[in-house]
Write an enzyme that holds these catalytic residues in place. Structure first.
Site, short mmCIF file in Angstrom:
data_model
loop_
_atom_site.label_atom_id
_atom_site.label_comp_id
_atom_site.label_asym_id
_atom_site.label_seq_id
_atom_site.Cartn_x
_atom_site.Cartn_y
_atom_site.Cartn_z
N TRP A 191 0.81 -1.22 0.00
CA TRP A 191 0.00 0.00 0.00
C TRP A 191 0.85 1.27 0.00
CZ3 TRP A 191 -3.04 -2.77 -2.04
CH2 TRP A 191 -4.13 -3.45 -1.53
N ASN A 307 -6.39 0.92 -5.38
CA ASN A 307 -6.70 -0.48 -5.17
C ASN A 307 -8.19 -0.67 -5.42
OD1 ASN A 307 -6.40 -3.25 -4.24
ND2 ASN A 307 -7.61 -2.59 -2.47
N GLU A 308 -8.51 -1.26 -6.57
CA GLU A 308 -9.86 -1.73 -6.85
C GLU A 308 -10.93 -0.65 -6.93
OE1 GLU A 308 -10.53 -4.88 -3.97
OE2 GLU A 308 -9.29 -6.26 -5.13
N TYR A 389 -11.83 -13.29 -6.88
CA TYR A 389 -12.31 -13.90 -5.64
C TYR A 389 -13.62 -14.62 -5.93
CZ TYR A 389 -8.57 -11.30 -3.50
OH TYR A 389 -7.33 -10.84 -3.18
N GLU A 422 -4.28 -10.05 -7.98
CA GLU A 422 -4.75 -10.50 -6.67
C GLU A 422 -5.67 -11.67 -6.86
OE1 GLU A 422 -6.93 -8.20 -3.83
OE2 GLU A 422 -5.61 -6.47 -3.98
N TRP A 454 -2.67 -13.29 -3.46
CA TRP A 454 -2.97 -12.59 -2.20
C TRP A 454 -3.01 -13.64 -1.13
CZ3 TRP A 454 -3.74 -7.42 -1.00
CH2 TRP A 454 -4.18 -7.18 0.31
#
Ligand SMILES: *[C@@H]1O[C@H](CO)[C@@H](O)[C@H](O)[C@H]1NC(C)=O
Length: 496
Positions: A191, A307-308, A389, A422, A454
């Site tokens: 990060w 991030n996303e 995911y 990820e 991840w």
């Protein structure tokens, strides 16, 4: 080892009262906010770490996920040696919303036909790191990365937590980076943001203090950017390349909602982040500070816009945000970064959602407000990213192989590298070894330029075991560590 609680933004705490709004978080390990939802929405568990208020989620299709928030599942975590108890899931991905879960799996045929109508102009892409840029900066050539004049296929990983070690905890940073380099992994995603409002304990890393607006960047205080300096320097000396996102879509370490709440106020929505001039200027100022600080460093592989990013966030709704809005924002911000630093790569850090008209599947029809193809096709974006995911997204583990292939097809189509940035298979799924292997085989056989699971697990002297969100792979996971980290890194490098 010290017992430490990693705080989250005070705005999140403030938003924790009463009933959670639609799409907001309503439970999960470490969640201390509201556990019930406003009328018409049901608190739905996607995994032990993330429960979300889903509108109308009381019917079939959510039966296995509709559970009440519990904290009992924390037992495995509290018995670990981890000294750091994070208050939220460290895996900052949240689930895709309900629409996708009641639809049938996508058929690739319909996708291919509909995407063909889009005009993609890859030829206009600016190639970075050419000409006067140092050869030890990562560059691209077609669908591949390049480093020092060679192909650069790699396995890497995420370890968001490395800049979060403190106070004065450079020994832990060194230990984590030594372990990372020793594993053979080449690229670290960590990060590049830590946005907080209000006082924090001194171990909490804060890059941007939102107690005032505009926020104050902690450029010299020990708890601020000097910690990131140490990480970047440490990666430089070890030959690790870093991908650094500038803001989180989610609440961990601040996030887009915090920007909006502080600047626009309570009437703001998540989508304002992409259009409000004052918000954009604050983001640009932060980006400029970070880019200028490290732009001569060969440790940086790529700057990442976020991030996303999505249209909606954990607390605030999308407003009038659409895929066109997030794409316009990405264009503006990536061009801005290129104006500051023309030698490092720039990526979006999106989850790879498609935007195909007429598709009934949320992850393929622009539902989250993202158009991976349009984003990746931008001239100022050097490579595409995608995350995966399956279970939180209402899919099966097996579905993941198709998601990887669909993104490899984008790399072929756009002639840009596609980074699998990820993903993971939870330890308690019982499917971990099967699907990690399958995904690796699919990656290897298709046009995927780099692979980053991840996430990387490690144990360091002071902070102990890194936070285990169920996805982490540690050296003690002997089979997974050997096959899916060490040997996998060697296998990806064999393409070079
Ligand atoms: C942020 O600024 C406020 C106001 O100046 C101060 O009270 C607070 O301690 C600062 N927080 C951090 C983490 O530096």
């Amino acid at each position: 080892m010290k017992a430490k609680i990693l705080a989250i933004s005070s705005a999140l705490a403030a938003g924790a009262a009463a009933q959670q709004t639609v799409w907001g978080q309503c439970g999960g390990i470490g969640w201390t906010g509201a556990s019930s939802c406003v009328a018409g929405a049901a608190c739905t568990s996607y995994n032990a770490y993330y429960f979300q208020c889903i509108p109308g989620a009381t019917t079939a299709g959510t039966t296995t996920r509709t559970t009440t928030p519990v904290t009992t599942t924390t037992s495995s975590r509290t018995t670990t040696t981890s000294s750091r108890t994070t208050t939220t899931s460290s895996r900052t991905t949240t689930p895709v919303t309900t629409t996708s879960r009641t639809t049938t799996p996508v058929t690739t045929t319909s996708r291919t036909t509909t995407t063909s109508s889009r005009t993609t102009t890859t030829s206009s892409r600016t190639t970075t790191a050419g000409g006067s840029c140092p050869s030890n900066f990562v560059s691209t050539s077609g669908k591949e990365f390049r480093l020092n004049g060679n192909k650069f296929y790699f396995a890497g990983s995420n370890a968001y937590y490395i800049p979060m070690y403190g106070p004065n905890d450079f020994g832990d940073i060194d230990a984590a980076l030594d372990a990372f380099a020793g594993s053979g992994l080449k690229v670290l995603r960590t990060w590049g943001f830590a946005d907080f409002a209000g006082p924090q304990d001194d171990y909490v890393t804060v890059f941007q203090n939102w107690s005032t607006v505009p926020p104050v960047i902690l450029e010299t205080q020990e708890r601020g950017l000097p910690r990131l300096d140490y990480v970047i320097k440490g990666c430089e000396t070890r030959g690790i390349k870093v991908i650094l996102p500038f803001v989180n879509n989610w609440a961990e370490y601040g996030g887009i909602d915090l920007y909006v709440e502080k600047v626009v106020g309570s009437g703001g929505n998540h989508g304002d982040f992409y259009t409000n001039t004052a918000v954009k200027n604050i983001y640009k100022n932060y980006v400029k500070t970070i880019v200028n600080r490290y732009k001569s460093s060969a440790a940086i592989m790529a700057w990442e816009l976020s991030n996303e990013i999505r249209c909606a966030g954990p607390r605030l709704g999308a407003g009038s945000c659409t895929p066109a809005v997030t794409t316009a924002w990405a264009k503006e911000m990536s061009e801005y970064i290129k104006s500051l630093d023309s030698c490092h790569l720039v990526a979006v850090g999106d989850e790879g959602f498609f935007n195909i008209a007429g598709n009934s599947d949320y992850v393929y029809n622009g539902g989250p407000g993202i158009d991976n193809e349009a984003l990746t096709a931008l001239a100022s974006i050097d490579f595409g990213t995608f995350h995966m995911y399956p279970i939180p997204w209402g899919k099966t583990w097996d579905w993941g192989n198709q998601w990887i292939k669909d993104h490899a097809a984008q790399a072929d189509k756009l002639n840009k590298p596609m980074l699998f940035e990820e993903y993971g298979v939870t330890r308690d799924s019982g499917q971990r070894d099967t699907y990690h292997q399958q995904y690796h085989d699919t990656v290897f056989a298709n046009s995927i330029a780099g692979d980053m699971f991840w996430q990387f697990g490690t144990t360091v002297p002071n902070w102990g075991k890194s936070y285990d969100d169920g996805y982490s792979i540690y050296p003690a996971d002997t089979y997974e560590w050997t096959n899916f980290v060490v040997n996998w890194a060697t296998k990806m490098a064999s393409k070079n």
